[in-house]
Design an enzyme around this catalytic site. Structure first.
Site, short mmCIF file in Angstrom:
data_model
loop_
_atom_site.label_atom_id
_atom_site.label_comp_id
_atom_site.label_asym_id
_atom_site.label_seq_id
_atom_site.Cartn_x
_atom_site.Cartn_y
_atom_site.Cartn_z
CE1 TYR A 150 -3.50 2.50 0.07
CE2 TYR A 150 -2.69 3.19 2.22
CZ TYR A 150 -3.49 3.39 1.11
OH TYR A 150 -4.29 4.49 1.05
CE1 TYR A 160 -2.71 0.28 5.27
CE2 TYR A 160 -0.33 0.33 5.27
CZ TYR A 160 -1.51 -0.26 4.90
OH TYR A 160 -1.48 -1.42 4.16
#
Ligand code: NAI
Length: 270
Positions: A150, A160
């Site tokens: 990602y 995240y």
């Protein structure tokens, strides 16, 4: 539509948990394209049982393996070659988990035992998978190994958390192992940097719903879905991408190169 792109090719697919999983969609597409494979997941994920439906649908066998355990991986690779009748042409690493995220620990308040565990599962496991394949000489020439990543590896997305660091490590492992696999075995290694996708792992990230909508509005082509990702992975497993290696390939509808979109500007217009 199927093109027989993987006819005669054999491989291992890690990480199909349920029908939303990117690995699940990929297994379905690889099967449609004529590829045969062994499915694997951590023993704990197996107990949830859904992978059996996928195995039945794709005529595959399941071999449990914890991707952090070298002995599990050795057993998996040896058994896969036995079941499939030879060396492998493709491997998908679709594994990720952060204990800090799961336990709600902020990036500024990491529990380092959690950090180490998440790194082992999400990042070092890719090295372990490849080292096992390498030592067992399990890959055919012109084979292809793909892992999912990602964009938080390049740019900060606060929620995240430590997965950003894990993905940066994972992408580096792809480059480093890609050199040796390329030079010595003619095998390519790449990571696909995928749009936010509503899966179990994806939805574990705080604020996921707002974020996926934002990404959708920021991407000229819209977010790439799990099905789109399966298509892209098939292309990377096929003979049409033989010289693509050591790359981090953005598969995100253009998000990563967009500064701002009209839709986002409109949101802020006075
Ligand atoms: P998922 O939750 O369906 O798949 C994650 C898989 O990792 C599960 O099957 C889980 O059982 C497996 N796993 C966890 N610990 C393991 C271990 N010790 N050994 C073996 N397997 C283990 O979610 P998803 O989204 O399909 O995740 C696949 C990959 O895609 C992950 O690397 C994830 O970080 C990546 N990704 C996901 C995005 C998203 O928004 N969903 C965006 C970009 C990348």
């Amino acid at each position: 539509m199927a093109y027989n792109l993987l006819k005669g090719k054999k491989g291992i697919i890690f990480g199909a948990l349920d029908e939303n999983s990117i690995a699940w969609k990929t297994a379905e597409r690889v099967h449609e394209e004529g590829g045969t494979f062994v499915l694997t997941n951590a023993p704990i994920a197996m107990r949830m049982g859904q992978i059996k439906d996928l195995a039945a649908k794709t005529n595959s066998e399941i071999i449990p393996a914890d991707a952090t355990k070298e002995e599990d991986l050795e057993n998996l690779v040896n058994q896969a070659m036995e079941i499939l009748g030879g060396k492998l042409d493709f491997v998908l690493h679709s594994i990720g988990m952060s204990v800090n995220v799961r336990k709600g620990r902020a990036y500024t308040d990491e529990n380092y035992d959690f950090t180490a565990k998440g790194w082992d599962v999400s990042a070092l496991s890719f090295h372990k998978v490849m080292q096992t394949l390498y030592k067992a000489e399990a890959m055919n020439e012109w084979g292809s190994i793909v892992a999912l990543t990602y964009m938080a590896a390049q740019r900060t997305f606060p929620d995240y958390n430590d997965m950003a660091d894990n993905k940066a490590y994972l992408e580096s492992v792809a480059r480093s192992f890609g050199y040796f696999f390329g030079k010595e075995r003619k095998v390519r290694v790449n990571t696909i940097s995928q749009s936010p996708t509503p899966t179990t792992a994806g939805q574990g990230v705080k604020g996921f719903d707002g974020f996926i909508n934002y990404a959708e509005k920021m991407s000229p082509l819209g977010n790439a879905t799990a099905d789109d990702c399966a298509d892209y992975t098939v292309s990377l497993f096929s003979d049409l991408t033989k010289k693509v290696t050591m790359q981090n390939l953005f598969h995100d509808g253009g998000f990563s190169n967009t500064g701002v979109s009209q839709e986002v500007i409109d949101e802020f217009a006075p």
